[in-house]
Design a protein around this motif. Structure first.
Motif, short mmCIF file in Angstrom:
data_model
loop_
_atom_site.label_atom_id
_atom_site.label_comp_id
_atom_site.label_asym_id
_atom_site.label_seq_id
_atom_site.Cartn_x
_atom_site.Cartn_y
_atom_site.Cartn_z
N ALA A 189 0.82 -1.21 0.00
CA ALA A 189 0.00 0.00 0.00
C ALA A 189 0.85 1.26 0.00
CB ALA A 189 -0.93 -0.01 1.21
N GLN A 190 2.12 1.17 0.38
CA GLN A 190 2.99 2.34 0.35
C GLN A 190 3.18 2.85 -1.08
OE1 GLN A 190 4.10 3.90 3.19
NE2 GLN A 190 2.74 2.35 4.12
N PHE A 191 3.04 1.94 -2.03
CA PHE A 191 3.16 2.36 -3.43
C PHE A 191 1.80 2.79 -3.98
CE2 PHE A 191 3.25 1.79 -8.02
CZ PHE A 191 4.46 2.38 -8.37
N ALA A 192 0.78 1.93 -3.80
CA ALA A 192 -0.57 2.27 -4.28
C ALA A 192 -1.57 1.37 -3.55
CB ALA A 192 -0.69 2.09 -5.78
N TRP A 193 -2.61 1.95 -2.96
CA TRP A 193 -3.57 1.16 -2.18
C TRP A 193 -4.32 0.14 -3.02
CZ3 TRP A 193 -8.63 0.87 -3.40
CH2 TRP A 193 -9.15 1.85 -4.26
N TRP A 194 -4.59 0.48 -4.28
CA TRP A 194 -5.40 -0.42 -5.11
C TRP A 194 -4.64 -1.69 -5.50
CZ3 TRP A 194 -2.82 -1.05 -9.65
CH2 TRP A 194 -1.96 -0.02 -10.06
N LEU A 195 -3.32 -1.72 -5.29
CA LEU A 195 -2.58 -2.96 -5.54
C LEU A 195 -2.94 -4.05 -4.53
CD1 LEU A 195 1.03 -1.71 -6.39
CD2 LEU A 195 -0.59 -2.83 -7.93
N VAL A 196 -3.37 -3.61 -3.34
CA VAL A 196 -3.70 -4.59 -2.30
C VAL A 196 -4.87 -5.48 -2.72
CG1 VAL A 196 -4.45 -4.90 0.09
CG2 VAL A 196 -2.72 -3.18 -0.47
N PRO A 197 -6.05 -4.93 -3.07
CA PRO A 197 -7.14 -5.82 -3.51
C PRO A 197 -6.81 -6.52 -4.83
CG PRO A 197 -7.76 -3.50 -3.80
CD PRO A 197 -6.50 -3.51 -3.00
N LEU A 198 -6.04 -5.87 -5.72
CA LEU A 198 -5.70 -6.50 -6.99
C LEU A 198 -4.93 -7.81 -6.77
CD1 LEU A 198 -5.50 -6.38 -10.11
CD2 LEU A 198 -3.36 -5.11 -9.81
N LEU A 199 -4.08 -7.84 -5.76
CA LEU A 199 -3.30 -9.05 -5.49
C LEU A 199 -3.97 -9.95 -4.45
CD1 LEU A 199 0.26 -7.45 -5.32
CD2 LEU A 199 -0.72 -8.76 -7.21
N LEU A 200 -4.64 -9.35 -3.47
CA LEU A 200 -5.19 -10.12 -2.35
C LEU A 200 -6.38 -10.98 -2.77
CD1 LEU A 200 -4.32 -10.29 0.59
CD2 LEU A 200 -6.08 -8.63 1.16
N ILE A 201 -7.29 -10.41 -3.57
CA ILE A 201 -8.49 -11.17 -3.96
C ILE A 201 -8.14 -12.41 -4.79
CG2 ILE A 201 -10.63 -11.06 -5.30
CD1 ILE A 201 -10.89 -8.14 -4.40
N PRO A 202 -7.31 -12.30 -5.84
CA PRO A 202 -6.93 -13.52 -6.57
C PRO A 202 -6.18 -14.54 -5.70
CG PRO A 202 -6.39 -11.57 -7.84
CD PRO A 202 -6.76 -11.10 -6.49
N ALA A 203 -5.38 -14.02 -4.75
CA ALA A 203 -4.65 -14.95 -3.88
C ALA A 203 -5.62 -15.77 -3.04
CB ALA A 203 -3.69 -14.17 -2.99
#
Length: 638
Positions: A189-203
């Motif tokens: 999230a330090q880079f971009a918050w939207w990367l968290v759901p982008l990676l977390l949901i598929p995981a």
């Protein structure tokens, strides 16, 4: 001030009560806390160390991403100045992270094994203590109890079974994984918050698919437990030395191997089909994992080039993001947790089954019940659980002090059942058993009653212990006495057997033990008789023998009964035997038929009565005159 302090104390107590009630209402939270509490049984210090190590392992990815970002930032800031001093600190930090990760990996496996063994050892001890403390055996014989015992023991050799120790470690892993995932998400999230759901949901979706595939395989495996049991029995049969005689003599080897092969095929074909489906399912996992990672990596690279964020934060985001897919795994941990919980819940059900109220009023223990060899059965009836036929039906019998009482009857008359009731292994379905001064056995307490009697069952146990231990375990609470041991052996006719043992009393009675030997059936029976007589000489007041000499020849049996008759002044002796020629020495003989005593008297009185006993005696006498010997023998001392 005291009132204010009292109010605060009450508020804290109320808050704790609310939290406790909420935990009880939420089974998931209760199960989690129960598994985590199991770690304390491995030792508080050990539990703390394993928890710290597991947390450190899960924080390694986030820590690695952080120090790498710091290192890249310092190196980028240096440019071409050639000064590397500023990069030494993050470089050293990176080395420390790698060292901690390596150390944690090296230590965690043996430490986890220690924790698991301690937890499982304590759990299996609880299961054993629970089953051994059941005063009667009727509940243990129920199929439901046997199922719960097997499930509670959590056999680690069973593929689908997990132990409580494994479940506790899996629960710790789940907590540590949650911390690790949260730490990685913070870095991303330090880079971009939207990367968290982008990676977390598929995981999470990928982990869910893998979990479903494993669960399907586990369920199929468990559905084939009956087939697996048959396969294991065939494997044990083919490897058995005793069965080996039939296999060779009747030429059954090829047939048995084909049968075993057929069962193996029937078990593995459905499993292989599920495995192939799961293998095809890996393509779905690939489609879930690769596109999000490619999108995230491409977006991070593009945004970094456009000036959104630094190379350092981009490095941290990419490193931490990739680790999310490795840390989120619902397969092993969830399955292990669920299976281990099944063992704990099976123990709870077993405890409830074995400790349920029998409906009898509790009575204080009796300190002086009088002579234990005075026993009365009054209108006793008994029906085995799950059946309708009454084995004993209104049985009246008195066992008198100093009397040698023989109980005879045809097979199935209820003789062995009567002995089990006398030993307190079952409670009468109706009627009552009075001991000593006319008190019910339940008032004295089963354990206290058993300390006063010595029983030799027809299906006695052959313990793989030394000859001395096999005898003295008849009175485990008494300090062994060599003189009493020798006297009991003499009375049981065990002397000649001891003379042939290579190490005498210290010889293990099992060929599988170093220096051990196997005994014949008759020799084992003499060992067990010695055990009973040793108990009699060390405080037991009633000796109960159920077919104690079936493996002995008539002459040896006659000598043993003579010695028993000589001791009847010291204690009561109850004897069950199918040989009427030897029970004629008894002070009183009772004939058990259809669950009741139908004839009673001395041998001469019963012969004069010319009833069922007289007819049975005449039949046996005629067979003996024809040379028939009914001693059972299966091998001899080597």
């Amino acid at each position: 001030m005291q009132c204010a302090g009292l109010r605060r104390s009450r508020r804290r107590q109320t808050a704790r009560r609310i939290r406790t009630q909420s935990v009880r209402r939420d089974p998931a939270v209760g199960d989690t806390l129960r598994l985590l509490r199991l770690l304390w049984s491995a030792g508080k210090g050990t539990a703390v160390v394993i928890a710290v190590i597991r947390l450190a392992e899960r924080l390694i990815p986030a820590a690695t991403a952080t120090v790498l970002a710091l290192l890249v930032s310092r190196v980028t800031a240096l440019g071409g100045t050639g000064e590397i001093g500023a990069a030494l600190l993050p470089l050293a930090g990176f080395g420390v992270v790698l060292l901690v990760g390596h150390a944690a990996e090296a230590v965690t496996e043996p430490l986890a094994y220690l924790v698991q063994q301690r937890i499982d050892g304590a759990h299996r001890a609880k299961v054993t203590r629970l089953t051994a403390s059941s005063p009667t055996i009727d509940l243990l014989e129920q199929p439901e109890a046997q199922r719960l015992i097997r499930q509670a023991k959590a056999d680690p050799d069973e593929f689908s079974q997990r132990t409580p120790g494994q479940a506790a470690l899996a629960q710790l892993d789940q907590v540590a994984d949650a911390v690790g995932v949260a730490a990685a998400c913070v870095v991303v999230a330090q880079f971009a918050w939207w990367l968290v759901p982008l990676l977390l949901i598929p995981a999470f979706l990928n982990a869910r698919l893998r979990y479903r595939g494993r669960m399907e395989f586990i369920q199929l495996w468990r559905s084939q437990l009956d087939v697996m049991v048959r396969v294991e029995r065939w494997e044990e049969t083919l490897a058995s030395a005793g069965v080996g005689k039939d296999l060779r003599v009747f030429g059954l080897g090829d047939w048995a191997v084909r049968r075993l092969h057929q069962q193996h095929v029937a078990r593995t074909e459905p499993q292989f089909a599920v495995w192939k489906r799961n293998l095809r399912g890996q393509l779905r996992s690939l489609l879930l994992v690769v596109p999000p990672l490619l999108i995230a990596f491409t977006a991070v690279a593009a945004l970094t080039v456009d000036g959104h964020g630094s190379v350092a934060t981009a490095t941290a985001a990419l490193t931490a993001g990739a680790s999310l897919f490795m840390m989120i795994d619902l397969g092993y941990t969830v399955l292990t947790r669920l299976s281990g919980l099944e063992a704990l819940k099976a123990y709870d059900e077993l405890a409830e089954l074995l400790t349920k109220d029998t409906g009898r009023p509790a009575s204080p223990p009796v300190t002086d019940p009088g002579s234990s060899s005075l026993v009365r059965f009054e209108e006793v009836g008994f029906t085995y659980p799950g059946t309708t036929r009454a084995v004993l039906d209104g049985l009246d019998l008195e066992i008198r002090p100093g009397e040698l009482l023989a109980i005879v009857g045809l097979n199935g008359a209820g003789k062995s059942t009567l002995i089990k009731l006398l030993a307190g292994l079952y409670e009468p379905t109706s009627g009552r058993i009075l001991v000593g001064g006319g008190r019910e056995m339940s008032e004295l307490g089963v354990q206290a009653w058993r300390e006063r009697i010595s029983v030799v069952f027809q299906d006695f146990v052959k313990y793989e212990l030394s000859a001395a231990d096999n005898v003295t375990l008849g009175r485990p609470g008494v300090v062994p006495d060599k003189a009493v041991l020798e006297a009991a052996a003499r009375d049981a006719g065990l002397g000649p057997v001891l003379d042939r043992l290579p190490d005498g009393w210290q010889t293990p009675l099992a060929r599988s033990r170093t220096g051990g030997v196997d005994l014949s059936g008759g020799q084992w029976q003499q060992v067990v008789l010695t055990r009973a007589l040793y108990a009699l000489r060390t405080g037991a007041e009633l000796l109960v023998l159920d077919e104690p000499t079936a493996h002995l020849d008539v002459r040896t049996e006659f000598e043993v009964f003579q010695r028993l008759a000589e001791q009847r002044a010291e204690a009561g002796v109850v004897l069950i035997s199918h040989r009427l020629s030897t029970v004629r020495q008894a002070d009183r003989i009772v004939l058990l038929d259809s669950g009741r005593i139908t004839e009673s008297g001395t041998h001469d009185e019963l012969i004069a009565l010319d009833g069922s006993y007289a007819k049975l005696f005449a039949i046996q006498a005629e067979r003996f005159q024809q040379g028939y010997q009914d001693a059972i023998e299966e091998g001899e001392l080597l």
